[in-house]
Design a protein around this motif. Sequence first.
Motif, mmCIF file in Angstrom:
data_model
loop_
_atom_site.group_PDB
_atom_site.id
_atom_site.type_symbol
_atom_site.label_atom_id
_atom_site.label_comp_id
_atom_site.label_asym_id
_atom_site.label_seq_id
_atom_site.Cartn_x
_atom_site.Cartn_y
_atom_site.Cartn_z
ATOM 1 N N ARG A 92 -4.074 4.076 -10.312
ATOM 2 C CA ARG A 92 -4.657 2.802 -10.743
ATOM 3 C C ARG A 92 -5.234 2.025 -9.557
ATOM 4 N N TYR A 93 -4.857 2.399 -8.342
ATOM 5 C CA TYR A 93 -5.329 1.701 -7.147
ATOM 6 C C TYR A 93 -6.199 2.636 -6.315
ATOM 7 N N PRO A 94 -7.319 2.138 -5.807
ATOM 8 C CA PRO A 94 -8.153 2.984 -4.945
ATOM 9 C C PRO A 94 -7.480 3.180 -3.578
ATOM 10 N N VAL A 95 -7.899 4.204 -2.883
ATOM 11 C CA VAL A 95 -7.380 4.441 -1.534
ATOM 12 C C VAL A 95 -7.985 3.389 -0.612
ATOM 13 N N CYS A 96 -7.152 2.812 0.235
ATOM 14 C CA CYS A 96 -7.610 1.772 1.168
ATOM 15 C C CYS A 96 -8.653 2.329 2.122
ATOM 16 N N GLY A 151 -4.004 -2.599 2.503
ATOM 17 C CA GLY A 151 -4.614 -3.794 1.933
ATOM 18 C C GLY A 151 -3.826 -4.320 0.758
ATOM 19 N N PRO A 152 -4.226 -5.487 0.276
ATOM 20 C CA PRO A 152 -3.488 -6.133 -0.812
ATOM 21 C C PRO A 152 -3.738 -5.517 -2.178
ATOM 22 N N SER A 153 -4.822 -4.738 -2.334
ATOM 23 C CA SER A 153 -5.125 -4.201 -3.669
ATOM 24 C C SER A 153 -5.541 -2.736 -3.618
ATOM 25 N N SER A 197 0.821 -1.213 0.000
ATOM 26 C CA SER A 197 0.000 0.000 0.000
ATOM 27 C C SER A 197 0.852 1.258 0.000
ATOM 28 N N THR A 198 1.958 1.229 0.718
ATOM 29 C CA THR A 198 2.860 2.378 0.763
ATOM 30 C C THR A 198 3.512 2.597 -0.603
ATOM 31 N N GLN A 199 3.917 1.514 -1.266
ATOM 32 C CA GLN A 199 4.544 1.621 -2.584
ATOM 33 C C GLN A 199 3.567 2.171 -3.623
ATOM 34 N N ARG A 200 2.279 1.948 -3.417
ATOM 35 C CA ARG A 200 1.266 2.378 -4.381
ATOM 36 C C ARG A 200 0.762 3.799 -4.141
#
Length: 95
Positions: free
Chosen positions: A65-69, A87-89, A57-60
């Motif tokens: 392309r990824y929603p906020v956790c 989270g994982p995604s 999550s930190t790397q993203r």
Amino acid sequence: MVLSATGFLLLAIAGCVSAQDQQPDQQAAAPQSQQQDQQTANAESANTDVDHDKTLSTQRQGNDRYPVCSPMDSNNHLDVSTGKFVGPSCQMEAD
């Protein structure tokens, strides 16, 4: 002679009863120990999952392309050190 044989027999019976009384305690202790080991392994596994999700999550962060956790996804966890969901995604919320 009869008295000493009877006394020996009573001692032998008492020894057998005493040995049988100890066996259930030992058998009961074994599952408890195994249960504690399993709980420890589960806790370590959960911590590893959270650490892995936190890293991803930190790397993203900043990657659209990824929603906020958020707590809406059941796979997400609250990282208590930052107070943010990981989270994982998904990506961790920006500071």
